[in-house]
Design an enzyme around this catalytic site. Structure first.
Site, mmCIF file in Angstrom:
data_model
loop_
_atom_site.group_PDB
_atom_site.id
_atom_site.type_symbol
_atom_site.label_atom_id
_atom_site.label_comp_id
_atom_site.label_asym_id
_atom_site.label_seq_id
_atom_site.Cartn_x
_atom_site.Cartn_y
_atom_site.Cartn_z
ATOM 1 C CD GLU A 76 -2.859 1.023 2.442
ATOM 2 O OE1 GLU A 76 -3.320 2.088 2.881
ATOM 3 O OE2 GLU A 76 -3.102 -0.085 2.938
ATOM 4 C CE LYS A 253 -5.259 -1.893 7.881
ATOM 5 N NZ LYS A 253 -4.960 -1.108 6.664
ATOM 6 C CG ASP A 269 6.022 -14.022 14.302
ATOM 7 O OD1 ASP A 269 5.034 -13.672 13.628
ATOM 8 O OD2 ASP A 269 6.054 -15.058 14.986
ATOM 9 C CG HIS A 365 -5.829 5.476 0.377
ATOM 10 N ND1 HIS A 365 -4.879 4.682 0.988
ATOM 11 C CD2 HIS A 365 -6.667 4.627 -0.263
ATOM 12 C CE1 HIS A 365 -5.139 3.409 0.727
ATOM 13 N NE2 HIS A 365 -6.228 3.353 -0.026
#
Length: 412
Positions: A76, A253, A269, A365
């Site tokens: 993204e 998020k 990880d 965006h």
């Protein structure tokens, strides 16, 4: 020329000229062969290919007085742009201030059953158990690590043996699991109780990172709003996320967008980190990872988060791109990497909140997604740049429009 306007080769040359990479690393990047077949086979079962992600870097990170370029692997484009944008604003005000904690990972042994006599027997033999655990990883002791705590507790009908280990610069999963599997049979023989399981915990509760960023109002203003108005709206939205789980989820998020991209780029990880971060803020009802306030006529952002990573060992050592990422950042130890990762999370958060309370998230965006739309429509080479430019001019970001513009371009 601005970095985002450069070609791939020009960006590699930039890194080389500014001593972020050496000639060998530049040649490696230019070849675009991140994994050999043998290495890929060793890292995954039933391996048939390499799944690629774009690899770029965020700029303008000043963390505890040191400048960084931060490699990020993500599909993204707005994430790297947002990280750089946020970091640039913070850098103008002295950069990120970060405090890290010792690198402690915990492991659990679950014994079936519990009683006061069992707990007393475990306490009596505590020193012997610790010695056995340390002997399982003597090389860790030589690096200054080893067992730092051992506790016993009745949980439900069973008994938890909780081992805390300073894993130094390693993430520590294999280290802790090896220790647990060494002492588990000994504990079972000592107590006469069967072991239900022995496994690390990804809680990350003793790997907390605290990040702070301050900004003058003047570094937040837009054409439509004063910096103070922007700051006040950011604080209000930050406060709203403390009362709305729906908002807190998306707030967090956005923070993990940047954090996960750095974790991927460094061979860490990201699943473990996601579990540690979200569970840490779910103890008393789900909460936002960051907080924004106005203090002394400045916008002040803070982020406190468990960041469960390593800078040596495992996939980090095996993956050439992970080693390259650490080299670009000139990382000396895992705590320094934790500081960088936490700062990236707060930078992404700042950019997202500022966009949300001003122009809205889609304006920036979608302008960055225009190249992806052009490629999806079938554009190639210079066509991609031209279709992207036209989409940004008309601000109609659909695949249908991209296909229409491409058809017209090719007719011309």
């Amino acid at each position: 020329m601005k970095i985002y306007e450069m070609s791939n080769q020009q960006r590699i040359d930039y890194l080389l000229e500014h001593d972020f990479i050496d000639q060998g690393q530049a040649d490696f990047l230019a070849k675009k062969q991140p994994l050999s077949e043998d290495l890929a086979n060793s890292l995954s079962e039933n391996q048939i290919g390499i799944f690629g992600l774009p690899y770029g870097f965020a700029t303008d990170f000043l963390i505890n007085g040191k400048d960084y370029l931060v490699p990020m692997a993500i599909e993204e484009p707005s994430v790297i742009a947002a990280a750089s944008n946020g970091a640039k604003r913070v850098k103008a005000n002295g950069g990120f201030k970060v405090i890290t904690s010792p690198h402690i990972m915990y492991g659990q042994i679950v014994l079936e059953g519990s009683s006061p006599e069992l707990l007393a027997k475990l306490e009596k033999n505590k020193a012997t158990i610790i010695e056995s655990a340390n002997q399982a990883r003597q090389s860790l002791l030589k690096r200054g690590g080893g067992v730092v705590s051992l506790t016993f507790e009745k949980i439900g009908d069973d008994t938890e043996v909780l081992l805390g280990v300073n894993t130094v610069d390693a993430m520590g999963a294999n280290i802790v699991n090896s220790m647990l599997e060494t002492i588990a049979p000994q504990i079972s023989e000592l107590t006469g109780n069967d072991v239900l399981c022995a496994i690390l915990s990804n809680s990350g509760k003793s790997q907390l990172v605290k990040v702070e960023a301050r900004m003058k109002f003047s570094d937040l203003q837009t054409k439509q709003m004063t910096g103070q108005e922007v700051a006040q709206r950011i604080v209000r939205l930050s406060d709203f996320s403390k009362h709305s789980v729906m908002r807190a989820i998306t707030h967090n998020k956005g923070i993990m967008n940047g954090i996960d991209a750095v974790l991927l780029a460094t061979g860490n990880d990201f699943r473990a980190e996601e579990a540690a971060a979200h569970s840490f803020y779910s103890q008393k009802g789900y909460q936002p990872f960051s907080n924004w306030q106005i203090k002394d006529d400045q916008l002040v952002g803070t982020l406190e988060l468990p960041i469960e990573i390593g800078s040596v060992g495992g996939a980090i050592k095996a993956l050439p791109m992970a080693q390259l990422s650490l080299a670009i950042m000139k990382i000396d130890n895992s705590q320094e990497l934790q500081a960088v990762i936490g700062s990236v999370g707060l930078a992404n958060n700042l950019s997202a909140l500022r966009a949300l309370v001003t122009t809205g998230i889609q304006a920036g965006h979608m302008s960055l997604q225009s190249k992806s739309l052009a490629v999806s429509a079938g554009a190639q080479g210079d066509e991609i740049t031209e279709i992207s430019k036209q989409l940004n001019q008309i601000k109609e970001y659909t695949l249908e429009k991209a296909s229409e513009l491409l058809e017209k371009l090719r007719k011309q």
